[in-house]
Design a protein around this motif. Structure first.
Motif, PDB file in Angstrom:
ATOM      1  N   GLY A   8      10.291 -25.298   2.068  1.00 39.47           N
ATOM      2  CA  GLY A   8       9.934 -23.884   1.930  1.00 39.47           C
ATOM      3  C   GLY A   8       8.596 -23.540   2.557  1.00 39.47           C
ATOM      4  N   ASP A   9       7.656 -24.489   2.523  1.00 36.57           N
ATOM      5  CA  ASP A   9       6.313 -24.259   3.059  1.00 36.57           C
ATOM      6  C   ASP A   9       5.775 -25.590   3.588  1.00 36.57           C
ATOM      7  OD1 ASP A   9       3.708 -23.457   3.639  1.00 36.57           O
ATOM      8  OD2 ASP A   9       3.060 -23.596   1.554  1.00 36.57           O
ATOM      9  N   PRO A  10       5.926 -25.836   4.902  1.00 40.28           N
ATOM     10  CA  PRO A  10       5.492 -27.126   5.454  1.00 40.28           C
ATOM     11  C   PRO A  10       3.969 -27.224   5.653  1.00 40.28           C
ATOM     12  CG  PRO A  10       6.513 -25.812   7.173  1.00 40.28           C
ATOM     13  CD  PRO A  10       6.627 -25.034   5.891  1.00 40.28           C
ATOM     14  N   SER A  11       3.234 -26.925   4.606  1.00 33.36           N
ATOM     15  CA  SER A  11       1.776 -27.000   4.666  1.00 33.36           C
ATOM     16  C   SER A  11       1.333 -28.466   4.563  1.00 33.36           C
ATOM     17  CB  SER A  11       1.162 -26.206   3.507  1.00 33.36           C
ATOM     18  OG  SER A  11       1.474 -26.824   2.275  1.00 33.36           O
ATOM     19  N   PRO A  12       0.095 -28.761   4.972  1.00 40.57           N
ATOM     20  CA  PRO A  12      -0.406 -30.137   4.857  1.00 40.57           C
ATOM     21  C   PRO A  12      -0.385 -30.652   3.406  1.00 40.57           C
ATOM     22  CG  PRO A  12      -1.834 -28.863   6.289  1.00 40.57           C
ATOM     23  CD  PRO A  12      -0.849 -27.896   5.677  1.00 40.57           C
ATOM     24  N   GLU A  13      -0.637 -29.769   2.446  1.00 45.98           N
ATOM     25  CA  GLU A  13      -0.627 -30.187   1.037  1.00 45.98           C
ATOM     26  C   GLU A  13       0.785 -30.604   0.608  1.00 45.98           C
ATOM     27  OE1 GLU A  13      -1.807 -27.052   1.927  1.00 45.98           O
ATOM     28  OE2 GLU A  13      -3.900 -27.675   2.027  1.00 45.98           O
ATOM     29  N   ASN A  14       1.783 -29.810   1.001  1.00 43.73           N
ATOM     30  CA  ASN A  14       3.157 -30.152   0.649  1.00 43.73           C
ATOM     31  C   ASN A  14       3.635 -31.395   1.398  1.00 43.73           C
ATOM     32  OD1 ASN A  14       3.572 -28.189  -1.287  1.00 43.73           O
ATOM     33  ND2 ASN A  14       4.359 -26.694   0.177  1.00 43.73           N
ATOM     34  N   ARG A  15       3.126 -31.596   2.612  1.00 46.20           N
ATOM     35  CA  ARG A  15       3.472 -32.801   3.370  1.00 46.20           C
ATOM     36  C   ARG A  15       2.941 -34.040   2.634  1.00 46.20           C
ATOM     37  NH1 ARG A  15       2.116 -36.345   7.539  1.00 46.20           N
ATOM     38  NH2 ARG A  15       3.671 -36.450   9.189  1.00 46.20           N
ATOM     39  N   GLU A  16       1.686 -33.980   2.217  1.00 48.68           N
ATOM     40  CA  GLU A  16       1.090 -35.104   1.473  1.00 48.68           C
ATOM     41  C   GLU A  16       1.827 -35.342   0.150  1.00 48.68           C
ATOM     42  OE1 GLU A  16      -1.123 -37.418   2.396  1.00 48.68           O
ATOM     43  OE2 GLU A  16      -0.881 -36.439   4.341  1.00 48.68           O
ATOM     44  N   ARG A  17       2.203 -34.253  -0.512  1.00 45.49           N
ATOM     45  CA  ARG A  17       2.959 -34.367  -1.772  1.00 45.49           C
ATOM     46  C   ARG A  17       4.291 -35.074  -1.528  1.00 45.49           C
ATOM     47  NH1 ARG A  17       5.656 -29.340  -4.935  1.00 45.49           N
ATOM     48  NH2 ARG A  17       6.755 -30.559  -6.483  1.00 45.49           N
ATOM     49  N   LEU A  18       4.962 -34.718  -0.435  1.00 47.41           N
ATOM     50  CA  LEU A  18       6.239 -35.350  -0.102  1.00 47.41           C
ATOM     51  C   LEU A  18       6.060 -36.826   0.223  1.00 47.41           C
ATOM     52  CD1 LEU A  18       9.258 -35.242   0.451  1.00 47.41           C
ATOM     53  CD2 LEU A  18       8.739 -34.344   2.746  1.00 47.41           C
ATOM     54  N   ILE A  19       5.041 -37.154   0.993  1.00 46.16           N
ATOM     55  CA  ILE A  19       4.784 -38.554   1.335  1.00 46.16           C
ATOM     56  C   ILE A  19       4.461 -39.362   0.079  1.00 46.16           C
ATOM     57  CG2 ILE A  19       3.184 -40.096   2.544  1.00 46.16           C
ATOM     58  CD1 ILE A  19       3.098 -37.903   4.769  1.00 46.16           C
ATOM     59  N   SER A  20       3.642 -38.809  -0.801  1.00 43.54           N
ATOM     60  CA  SER A  20       3.304 -39.504  -2.057  1.00 43.54           C
ATOM     61  C   SER A  20       4.531 -39.701  -2.937  1.00 43.54           C
ATOM     62  CB  SER A  20       2.249 -38.725  -2.828  1.00 43.54           C
ATOM     63  OG  SER A  20       1.055 -38.691  -2.122  1.00 43.54           O
ATOM     64  N   ALA A  21       5.365 -38.665  -3.008  1.00 48.65           N
ATOM     65  CA  ALA A  21       6.581 -38.767  -3.825  1.00 48.65           C
ATOM     66  C   ALA A  21       7.536 -39.802  -3.243  1.00 48.65           C
ATOM     67  CB  ALA A  21       7.275 -37.413  -3.921  1.00 48.65           C
TER      68      ALA A  21
ATOM     69  N   ASP B 146       9.974 -49.362   4.007  1.00 45.57           N
ATOM     70  CA  ASP B 146      10.603 -48.097   3.637  1.00 45.57           C
ATOM     71  C   ASP B 146       9.732 -46.922   4.085  1.00 45.57           C
ATOM     72  OD1 ASP B 146      11.363 -45.780   1.937  1.00 45.57           O
ATOM     73  OD2 ASP B 146      12.710 -47.217   0.989  1.00 45.57           O
ATOM     74  N   MET B 147       8.419 -47.018   3.861  1.00 44.50           N
ATOM     75  CA  MET B 147       7.500 -45.938   4.229  1.00 44.50           C
ATOM     76  C   MET B 147       7.440 -45.744   5.740  1.00 44.50           C
ATOM     77  SD  MET B 147       6.494 -44.408   1.580  1.00 44.50           S
ATOM     78  CE  MET B 147       5.345 -43.337   2.419  1.00 44.50           C
ATOM     79  N   VAL B 148       7.430 -46.832   6.483  1.00 42.99           N
ATOM     80  CA  VAL B 148       7.403 -46.728   7.950  1.00 42.99           C
ATOM     81  C   VAL B 148       8.637 -45.985   8.438  1.00 42.99           C
ATOM     82  CG1 VAL B 148       7.590 -48.070  10.087  1.00 42.99           C
ATOM     83  CG2 VAL B 148       5.919 -48.718   8.350  1.00 42.99           C
ATOM     84  N   ALA B 149       9.789 -46.328   7.910  1.00 40.40           N
ATOM     85  CA  ALA B 149      11.034 -45.653   8.306  1.00 40.40           C
ATOM     86  C   ALA B 149      10.975 -44.169   7.938  1.00 40.40           C
ATOM     87  CB  ALA B 149      12.233 -46.323   7.651  1.00 40.40           C
ATOM     88  N   PHE B 150      10.507 -43.863   6.740  1.00 41.53           N
ATOM     89  CA  PHE B 150      10.417 -42.467   6.292  1.00 41.53           C
ATOM     90  C   PHE B 150       9.469 -41.663   7.179  1.00 41.53           C
ATOM     91  CE2 PHE B 150       8.323 -39.242   3.601  1.00 41.53           C
ATOM     92  CZ  PHE B 150       9.426 -38.433   3.360  1.00 41.53           C
ATOM     93  N   LEU B 151       8.305 -42.222   7.494  1.00 38.06           N
ATOM     94  CA  LEU B 151       7.331 -41.516   8.316  1.00 38.06           C
ATOM     95  C   LEU B 151       7.841 -41.318   9.742  1.00 38.06           C
ATOM     96  CD1 LEU B 151       4.061 -43.129   6.960  1.00 38.06           C
ATOM     97  CD2 LEU B 151       4.897 -40.803   6.551  1.00 38.06           C
ATOM     98  N   ARG B 152       8.591 -42.281  10.256  1.00 42.20           N
ATOM     99  CA  ARG B 152       9.194 -42.109  11.585  1.00 42.20           C
ATOM    100  C   ARG B 152      10.179 -40.943  11.577  1.00 42.20           C
ATOM    101  NH1 ARG B 152      10.524 -48.303  13.140  1.00 42.20           N
ATOM    102  NH2 ARG B 152       8.443 -48.874  13.823  1.00 42.20           N
TER     103      ARG B 152
END
Length: 83
Positions: free
Chosen positions: A35-48, A67-73
């Motif tokens: 809904g809002d691809p802001s940097p804060e929501n991006r960090e929240r998604l990566i942390s989750a 797993d994280m490398v694949a997700f970030l790619r």
């Protein structure tokens, strides 16, 4: 045919409640980012996702990092797609 079981040192027990909580947090973060691809929501998604990976792989560092490398790619490729 015999199955090979690979044991990972440092693996911890994970409850179903932890799995559900981590999956729900990732889903909520993904919806917020969509809904809002802001940097804060991006960090929240990566942390989750990291939390979900830790639960999914029972805390085994190598598996969590893979797993994280694949997700970030995947995230990076999605961000590069034209709108």
């Amino acid at each position: 045919m015999a199955a090979t079981v690979i044991a990972f040192p440092g693996r911890r027990a994970v409850s179903d409640a932890e799995r559900v909580q981590a999956a729900k947090a990732k889903c909520d973060a993904a919806l917020a980012f969509d809904g809002d691809p802001s940097p804060e929501n991006r960090e929240r998604l990566i942390s989750a996702h990291r939390r979900l990976a830790e639960v999914r792989h029972a805390g085994v560092p190598g598996l969590v990092e893979r797993d994280m490398v694949a997700f970030l790619r995947i995230m990076m490729l999605n961000e590069q797609e034209p709108a």
